[in-house]
Design an enzyme around this catalytic site. Structure first.
Site, PDB file in Angstrom:
ATOM      1  N   TYR A   1       0.803  -1.417   0.257  1.00 26.71           N
ATOM      2  CA  TYR A   1      -0.374  -0.112   0.231  1.00 26.71           C
ATOM      3  C   TYR A   1       0.939   0.941   0.083  1.00 26.71           C
ATOM      4  O   TYR A   1       0.242   2.029  -0.373  1.00 26.71           O
ATOM      5  CB  TYR A   1      -0.793  -0.099   1.113  1.00 26.71           C
ATOM      6  CG  TYR A   1      -2.106  -0.491   1.356  1.00 26.71           C
ATOM      7  CD1 TYR A   1      -2.845  -1.077  -0.143  1.00 26.71           C
ATOM      8  CD2 TYR A   1      -1.619  -1.802   1.446  1.00 26.71           C
ATOM      9  CE1 TYR A   1      -4.213  -1.542  -0.442  1.00 26.71           C
ATOM     10  CE2 TYR A   1      -2.684  -3.170   1.689  1.00 26.71           C
ATOM     11  CZ  TYR A   1      -4.123  -3.084   0.521  1.00 26.71           C
ATOM     12  OH  TYR A   1      -4.507  -3.917   0.169  1.00 26.71           O
TER      13      TYR A   1
ATOM     14  N   PHE B   1      -9.513  -5.160  11.435  1.00 26.58           N
ATOM     15  CA  PHE B   1     -10.635  -4.800  10.428  1.00 26.58           C
ATOM     16  C   PHE B   1     -10.126  -4.785   8.974  1.00 26.58           C
ATOM     17  O   PHE B   1      -8.699  -5.396   8.139  1.00 26.58           O
ATOM     18  CB  PHE B   1     -11.249  -3.410  10.305  1.00 26.58           C
ATOM     19  CG  PHE B   1     -10.409  -2.058   9.884  1.00 26.58           C
ATOM     20  CD1 PHE B   1     -10.478  -1.751   8.992  1.00 26.58           C
ATOM     21  CD2 PHE B   1      -9.201  -1.319  10.920  1.00 26.58           C
ATOM     22  CE1 PHE B   1      -9.659  -0.811   8.070  1.00 26.58           C
ATOM     23  CE2 PHE B   1      -8.040  -0.562  10.381  1.00 26.58           C
ATOM     24  CZ  PHE B   1      -8.495  -0.240   9.009  1.00 26.58           C
TER      25      PHE B   1
HETATM   26  C1  LIG Z   1      -3.176  -7.633  -3.012  1.00 30.16           C
HETATM   27  C2  LIG Z   1      -4.117  -8.140  -4.821  1.00 30.16           C
HETATM   28  C3  LIG Z   1      -5.178  -7.442  -3.828  1.00 30.16           C
HETATM   29  C4  LIG Z   1      -2.926  -7.294  -5.368  1.00 30.16           C
HETATM   30  O1  LIG Z   1      -4.133  -7.547  -6.611  1.00 30.16           O
HETATM   31  P1  LIG Z   1      -3.500  -6.963  -7.685  1.00 30.16           P
HETATM   32  O2  LIG Z   1      -5.029  -6.883  -9.351  1.00 30.16           O
HETATM   33  O3  LIG Z   1      -2.936  -7.633  -8.862  1.00 30.16           O
HETATM   34  O4  LIG Z   1      -2.687  -5.712  -7.897  1.00 30.16           O
HETATM   35  P2  LIG Z   1      -2.078  -5.140  -9.178  1.00 30.16           P
HETATM   36  O5  LIG Z   1      -2.171  -5.625 -10.330  1.00 30.16           O
HETATM   37  O6  LIG Z   1      -3.370  -3.910  -9.316  1.00 30.16           O
HETATM   38  O7  LIG Z   1      -0.669  -4.267  -9.102  1.00 30.16           O
HETATM   39  C5  LIG Z   1      -1.039  -2.568  -8.869  1.00 30.16           C
HETATM   40  C6  LIG Z   1       1.023  -2.835  -8.038  1.00 30.16           C
HETATM   41  O8  LIG Z   1       0.625  -3.473  -6.867  1.00 30.16           O
HETATM   42  C7  LIG Z   1       1.768  -4.456  -6.844  1.00 30.16           C
HETATM   43  N1  LIG Z   1       1.266  -5.270  -5.612  1.00 30.16           N
HETATM   44  C8  LIG Z   1       0.383  -6.084  -5.908  1.00 30.16           C
HETATM   45  N2  LIG Z   1       0.468  -6.801  -5.140  1.00 30.16           N
HETATM   46  C9  LIG Z   1       2.069  -6.867  -4.669  1.00 30.16           C
HETATM   47  C10 LIG Z   1       2.365  -8.165  -3.694  1.00 30.16           C
HETATM   48  N3  LIG Z   1       1.452  -8.772  -3.179  1.00 30.16           N
HETATM   49  N4  LIG Z   1       3.368  -8.012  -2.952  1.00 30.16           N
HETATM   50  C11 LIG Z   1       4.282  -6.852  -3.570  1.00 30.16           C
HETATM   51  N5  LIG Z   1       3.503  -5.985  -4.638  1.00 30.16           N
HETATM   52  C12 LIG Z   1       2.630  -6.661  -4.945  1.00 30.16           C
HETATM   53  C13 LIG Z   1       1.872  -4.836  -8.601  1.00 30.16           C
HETATM   54  O9  LIG Z   1       3.187  -5.085  -8.767  1.00 30.16           O
HETATM   55  C14 LIG Z   1       1.684  -3.048  -8.481  1.00 30.16           C
HETATM   56  O10 LIG Z   1       3.146  -2.651  -9.067  1.00 30.16           O
HETATM   57  P3  LIG Z   1       3.141  -1.118  -9.502  1.00 30.16           P
HETATM   58  O11 LIG Z   1       2.655  -0.079  -8.658  1.00 30.16           O
HETATM   59  O12 LIG Z   1       5.197  -1.598  -9.532  1.00 30.16           O
HETATM   60  O13 LIG Z   1       2.991  -1.385 -11.268  1.00 30.16           O
HETATM   61  C15 LIG Z   1      -4.074  -9.321  -5.259  1.00 30.16           C
HETATM   62  O14 LIG Z   1      -2.260 -10.202  -5.124  1.00 30.16           O
HETATM   63  C16 LIG Z   1      -4.728 -11.072  -3.522  1.00 30.16           C
HETATM   64  O15 LIG Z   1      -5.963 -10.496  -3.527  1.00 30.16           O
HETATM   65  N6  LIG Z   1      -3.972 -10.927  -3.498  1.00 30.16           N
HETATM   66  C17 LIG Z   1      -4.401 -12.173  -1.740  1.00 30.16           C
HETATM   67  C18 LIG Z   1      -5.256 -10.769  -0.911  1.00 30.16           C
HETATM   68  C19 LIG Z   1      -4.531  -9.833  -0.479  1.00 30.16           C
HETATM   69  O16 LIG Z   1      -3.426 -10.018   0.517  1.00 30.16           O
HETATM   70  N7  LIG Z   1      -5.198  -8.570   0.272  1.00 30.16           N
HETATM   71  C20 LIG Z   1      -4.424  -7.659   0.138  1.00 30.16           C
HETATM   72  C21 LIG Z   1      -5.454  -7.190   1.716  1.00 30.16           C
HETATM   73  S1  LIG Z   1      -4.745  -6.300   2.528  1.00 30.16           S
END
Ligand SMILES: CC(C)(COP(=O)(O)OP(=O)(O)OC[C@H]1O[C@@H](n2cnc3c(N)ncnc32)[C@H](O)[C@@H]1OP(=O)(O)O)[C@@H](O)C(=O)NCCC(=O)NCCS
Length: 429
Positions: free
Chosen positions: A151, A429
């Site tokens: 984030y 949360f």
């Molecule tokens: C985390 C999650 C929501 C990311 O969704 P996504 O659609 O694949 O993410 P995006 O394609 O929009 O990625 C946006 C950016 O974030 C980065 N990013 C996304 N997930 C990441 C991760 N887990 N670790 C590191 N970088 C990450 C991407 O590489 C991309 O980077 P950039 O800004 O350099 O292009 C997804 O991997 C997921 O559902 N994870 C499991 C549940 C979870 O952990 N959710 C977060 C809860 S707090």
């Protein structure tokens, strides 16, 4: 605010980005049980939870229907009704230094199906959440995170840290003060209303805590449906000598091969007063047939080591970033909190997403801050994520400067923002 945030239309920029990826962004009508169940199941799947049945879904629908619930759909796949992206949000009062509560945009359930990962879905969802919050005049966004690497790119900074403890109760003896009041077992259902009042005091008593919805509060007092340890759950209330409800602890006792060495897994310890805190800790440490007490998400200033005979018997086994904050409106955020020293600082805030950037003069007199735009030379230059990290009083300014994430008069900004009591968020949360 409740109705507005539920009915505010979806963010057009996000909808466009999602459409360009061949997908569809939509708010979910949480009164539509079938659609909401699909969303809930996608959310559970995103966090590798179970494929829960009706009982869990009915409960979750009841608890979560008052959140703004957003989904991304892929209409080209067979299971098109099952979202490939989820997020929900609501306006949560966040306690800030000095004790005031400000509206914050709480974000949760961010998931993207593994089949659709890394195509920018989360980026579209997060951007949409932040713009919606900004449009509704909410000055900060907050979340607790599964991974700390995600984030920062959206301007969030870690603003509270949490400690996880393991206490060897065969090794430590209570050496704290004599404890007062009355402890008694109770059950979640009859205790709920009392528990809400206790939690209200706990959450208002510390910067970083948030006012809890019924869902967030109930799960601290007892197990929700689908909890595999439900029948082992215990709830003990603490009432002061004068009969005031001031705390509770909820926990599960887990067995091992050795019957005198059970482990207590604490779900939540709520203490609205020091007396409640010491009485509940003592209760946990003196449980018979127990060798270990395990508890997470305590403040980094938990006084436990000073309350026992052997400091090393009460071990911090982990300290982690916990609440992440993202300031959206600098003047509103900075004037809502109080400061423990007076001062005058010009801050140059940079923000890649354009919500918070600008040059602001913060003048603090008698602990009260006033903020105005200025063209004067900055004393401190920092990205919004760094400002968000120190906003609640966390002592990170020096480390941020060392890391190149804050430049200028480090001492001055540290003195002004840091609080004697570190901020804490004691739940997820
Ligand atoms: C985390 C999650 C929501 C990311 O969704 P996504 O659609 O694949 O993410 P995006 O394609 O929009 O990625 C946006 C950016 O974030 C980065 N990013 C996304 N997930 C990441 C991760 N887990 N670790 C590191 N970088 C990450 C991407 O590489 C991309 O980077 P950039 O800004 O350099 O292009 C997804 O991997 C997921 O559902 N994870 C499991 C549940 C979870 O952990 N959710 C977060 C809860 S707090």
């Amino acid at each position: 605010m409740t109705e507005t945030y539920l009915t505010q239309p979806i963010d057009e920029e996000s909808a466009r980005a999602v459409a360009e990826a061949g997908l569809r962004l939509s708010l979910v009508d949480t009164a539509d049980a079938a659609a909401f169940d699909e969303w809930l199941l996608a959310d559970f799947r995103g966090f590798h939870s179970g494929r829960y049945g009706t009982e869990v879904l009915v409960e979750a629908r009841d608890y979560l229907s008052d959140r703004r619930t957003t989904a991304v759909y892929d209409d080209t796949i067979a299971a098109a009704a099952s979202p490939v992206g989820t997020v929900n949000s609501w306006v949560a009062p966040l306690t800030v230094p000095g004790g005031a509560a400000i509206d914050s945009w709480a974000i949760s359930s961010v998931t993207v199906a593994p089949t659709h990962r890394r195509r920018g879905i989360a980026r579209a969802l997060l951007g949409g959440e932040l713009r919606t919050a900004r449009d509704l005049g909410v000055p900060v966004a907050i979340l607790t995170v599964s991974e700390s690497v995600i984030y920062g790119r959206w301007g969030f900074g870690p603003a509270t840290f949490a400690g996880e403890w393991r206490v060897d109760t065969k090794r430590v003896r209570w050496t704290g003060p004599a404890t007062t009041g009355r402890l008694s077992f109770t059950e979640p259902e009859p205790y709920h209303e009392t528990g809400y009042a206790v939690l209200g005091k706990v959450m208002a008593g510390r910067a970083g805590e948030i006012a809890l919805s019924r869902y967030l509060a109930d799960r601290l007092m007892g197990p929700l449906k689908g909890n595999p340890d439900a029948d082992k759950h215990r709830l003990v209330r603490y009432d002061s000598a004068a009969g005031e409800p001031e705390g509770f602890v909820s926990y599960v006792v887990k067995g091992t091969d050795d019957f005198v060495r059970h482990t207590v897994e604490v779900t939540y310890l709520a203490a609205a007063t020091d007396e409640a805190l010491t009485a509940l800790w003592r209760f946990l440490l003196e449980l018979d047939l127990v060798a270990e007490v395990h508890i997470g998400t305590r403040g980094i200033d938990e006084p436990l080591p000073h309350l026992v005979s052997d400091i090393r018997g009460a071990r911090v086994v982990g300290v982690e970033d916990h609440l992440w904050v993202r300031i959206l409106d600098v003047p509103d955020a900075l004037t809502a909190r109080r400061y423990e020293r007076d001062g005058d600082l010009v801050l140059e805030v940079t923000d890649d997403l354009g919500f918070a950037d600008g040059r602001y003069r913060l003048r603090v007199t008698d602990g009260e801050g006033r903020v105005e735009a200025t063209t004067d030379a900055p004393d401190v230059t920092l990205p919004v994520s760094s400002l968000s990290s120190i906003y609640l009083g966390h002592d990170a300014a020096r480390a941020l400067a060392l890391a190149g994430k804050l430049a200028g008069d480090v001492d001055a900004i540290d003195r002004l923002f840091r609080t004697a009591v570190p901020p804490r968020l004691s739940t997820w949360f």
